[in-house]
Design a protein around this motif. Sequence first.
Motif, short mmCIF file in Angstrom:
data_model
loop_
_atom_site.label_atom_id
_atom_site.label_comp_id
_atom_site.label_asym_id
_atom_site.label_seq_id
_atom_site.Cartn_x
_atom_site.Cartn_y
_atom_site.Cartn_z
N VAL A 308 25.84 64.16 56.52
CA VAL A 308 27.09 63.41 56.39
C VAL A 308 26.88 62.25 55.44
N LEU A 309 27.77 62.12 54.46
CA LEU A 309 27.72 61.02 53.50
C LEU A 309 29.05 60.27 53.52
N TYR A 310 28.97 58.98 53.32
CA TYR A 310 30.15 58.17 53.08
C TYR A 310 30.03 57.57 51.68
N VAL A 311 31.10 57.72 50.90
CA VAL A 311 31.08 57.32 49.49
C VAL A 311 32.25 56.40 49.22
N VAL A 312 31.98 55.33 48.47
CA VAL A 312 33.02 54.41 48.02
C VAL A 312 33.52 54.86 46.66
N GLU A 313 34.83 55.08 46.54
CA GLU A 313 35.45 55.42 45.26
C GLU A 313 36.09 54.16 44.69
N GLY A 314 35.44 53.58 43.67
CA GLY A 314 35.82 52.25 43.22
C GLY A 314 37.15 52.15 42.51
N ILE A 315 37.42 53.05 41.58
CA ILE A 315 38.66 52.96 40.81
C ILE A 315 39.84 53.51 41.60
N SER A 316 39.59 54.49 42.46
CA SER A 316 40.68 55.05 43.28
C SER A 316 40.91 54.24 44.55
N HIS A 317 40.01 53.29 44.88
CA HIS A 317 40.18 52.36 46.01
C HIS A 317 40.23 53.08 47.35
N VAL A 318 39.38 54.13 47.52
CA VAL A 318 39.37 54.86 48.79
C VAL A 318 37.94 55.04 49.27
N ILE A 319 37.82 55.35 50.57
CA ILE A 319 36.54 55.67 51.19
C ILE A 319 36.56 57.15 51.54
N VAL A 320 35.47 57.85 51.19
CA VAL A 320 35.42 59.31 51.32
C VAL A 320 34.28 59.69 52.26
N ARG A 321 34.54 60.66 53.12
CA ARG A 321 33.52 61.24 53.97
C ARG A 321 33.20 62.64 53.46
N ASP A 383 36.78 40.10 46.77
CA ASP A 383 35.69 39.27 47.30
C ASP A 383 35.66 39.23 48.83
N LYS A 384 35.59 40.43 49.43
CA LYS A 384 35.60 40.51 50.89
C LYS A 384 34.55 41.50 51.39
N VAL A 385 34.25 41.40 52.68
CA VAL A 385 33.51 42.42 53.40
C VAL A 385 34.42 42.94 54.49
N ARG A 386 34.66 44.24 54.48
CA ARG A 386 35.58 44.85 55.45
C ARG A 386 34.78 45.78 56.37
N GLY A 387 35.26 45.95 57.59
CA GLY A 387 34.64 46.85 58.55
C GLY A 387 35.53 48.04 58.85
N LEU A 388 34.94 49.22 58.98
CA LEU A 388 35.66 50.43 59.37
C LEU A 388 35.03 50.95 60.65
N ARG A 389 35.82 50.95 61.72
CA ARG A 389 35.32 51.42 63.02
C ARG A 389 36.05 52.70 63.43
N LEU A 390 35.27 53.70 63.88
CA LEU A 390 35.87 54.94 64.36
C LEU A 390 36.50 54.67 65.72
N SER A 391 37.81 54.87 65.83
CA SER A 391 38.53 54.57 67.07
C SER A 391 38.97 55.82 67.81
N PRO A 395 35.98 61.99 63.01
CA PRO A 395 35.67 61.12 61.86
C PRO A 395 36.28 61.60 60.55
N ASN A 396 36.81 62.83 60.52
CA ASN A 396 37.49 63.31 59.31
C ASN A 396 38.96 62.91 59.26
N ASN A 397 39.47 62.35 60.35
CA ASN A 397 40.89 61.99 60.43
C ASN A 397 41.06 60.52 60.11
N PRO A 398 41.77 60.17 59.04
CA PRO A 398 41.94 58.75 58.69
C PRO A 398 42.67 57.95 59.76
N LEU A 399 43.45 58.60 60.61
CA LEU A 399 44.13 57.90 61.70
C LEU A 399 43.14 57.38 62.73
N HIS A 400 41.94 57.96 62.75
CA HIS A 400 40.93 57.57 63.74
C HIS A 400 39.99 56.49 63.23
#
Length: 572
Positions: A308-321, A383-391, A395-400
């Motif tokens: 499992v990898l998590y990747v930051v997409e900088g220009i598209s401004h999204v987080i990818v699993r 200029d921030k640090v953000r947290g993403l918590r699985l709720s 983990p493939n569902n962005p609503l979670h």
Amino acid sequence: FTIAGVAGTSGNVNGAGDTARFKLVRGVDAANGAIFVMDAQNYLVKQITLNPGGNPLDSSSWHVALLAGDGTNAHADGVGNSAQFQYSQHLAASPSGRLFVASYSGDALRRIESTSSVLPFLGSSGSGSAEPVKVSNSTSYYNDGTDVRPYYSYSPQGGIAPSASFQLDQWDFLIPEDVAAFEFVMMVESETASVAALDAVLTTESPFAGSDNVFVRLVAGHPTEYGHADSTGPGALFRSVYGMDTSDDGTLFLTDTSNQSIRMVYPDGSVYTIAGDASRYGTPTSTTGDLVAFKSPRGLAVNSAGTVLYVVEGISHVIVRISLTSVWSDRTDPKNWNVRVIAGTGISGYVNGDGTVAQFASPYGIAMTEEDSMLYVTEFSFDKVRGLRLSGSDPNNPLHWQVALTAGSSATTSTAGYVDSLGSGARFDGPVGIAEGPDGNLYVADQDNYRIRRVTPGGRVTTVAGTGAFGHVDALTGTASQFGQLFFIDCDDAGYIYSADWGTNGLRRTSIATGETKTIAHGGSAPYKDGPGSAAFFNNLFGVTVTNAGDVYVGSVGGVFRVSRIIDDAAR
């Protein structure tokens, strides 16, 4: 049984016995398991030896090599194939390390002596070919600035105890037919059972140098050629290696940002593209690795199993699993990797909430502190640090996934600055790399503040090292240390932060406890070459990651470097 040459066919060919050729074989003698021949009408002396493990009844198992003579019918003493023989017939071999040759036309008795004083000959090849001797069974390679050299990786079962030894693999050499002697130098590195920090030194003046007790080598990629190619070692091509992370089995995962792709590198240097492609440019969507497009993949985090990898997409401004379809699937096939966007709308902004509504502004680095359940992301533009918590459970569902501010201003625009404080009271200026330390805190490369910052899970921000001024200054305290333009960082379990200092081409080591900063290896403007940290050259450093054993991988424009400890009297 014929062991060398073909009856009735004359010539002058060295090499395997079944392809070798002679012209009027005369004197023959044997000593210490080798056969020595006077090849009379070629005016040469040759040596015939059985290959290790070869069948003595099979001519292909024997090897014919030139010992002396340049093929001219003349009389001249000299070294190896700079000597000359006239028509000679008789030859005698002494086990003590000498050959005697009777020169019929020259009316002389000649002596050929080995520099090693033993037969078979391992003496000089004189002024013959400069073609190098090669190792045929090395497991990898390194580049010393002039040539690609062999490299062996050993993994003894259960490791090696202090002062113990283990059996090396047999080394097989490919020797050109006119080379009678060669030498090689061996340097030994080690991985320790428990994490031991790489050695580093205090650099005091330019040009900055690193430690003699580490070794830098290019694992994959090319020092001067850039592109996109999956292959092994120098056959693989990259354009810019940014985010990096390793799984427990030593497999390296990375983002090749300018190639819009995610690559996987095995310890032997073999490279595979598992998602994206240099020919595709676009916003990631939920698909498979062979079809997905990226614009600028940056930070990357991988789970311990490498599935499992998590990747930051900088220009598209999204987080990818990105996840493997099953634990039995072939990881090298991009069709076996599922890609899902778990947070971000594709629009730059600052919005918290679930992954379907959350917005980021140029996210850059990512750290996974709890496998598949807690992520932290840096945002370069805001200029921030953000947290993403699985709720939830998927983990493939962005609503979670729930996105919240950890540290930095809560404003919807950039509020760059430098403030150590709690949560929204803290200020960063261009945060990029982020990593979890052994103490459970996060460490951030605050690029435009030229500092390394500490962020607790509760959002408390403090400074570990850096004066705020651009530079390359090693110091025993964080308040005196200086950095150039930092990109990615990582931490080991021994309490050190490793940073890729793009601004000054240095791989730096910073103590989490004191902020003490030293240089492990330093690049420059000279052509790339492998070697000790004090002599190696590399430039344009971006990515960095630490393995479980404490070795460090560094990513650059053209490839991936491995930095490891050298065994010496200090038992590093």
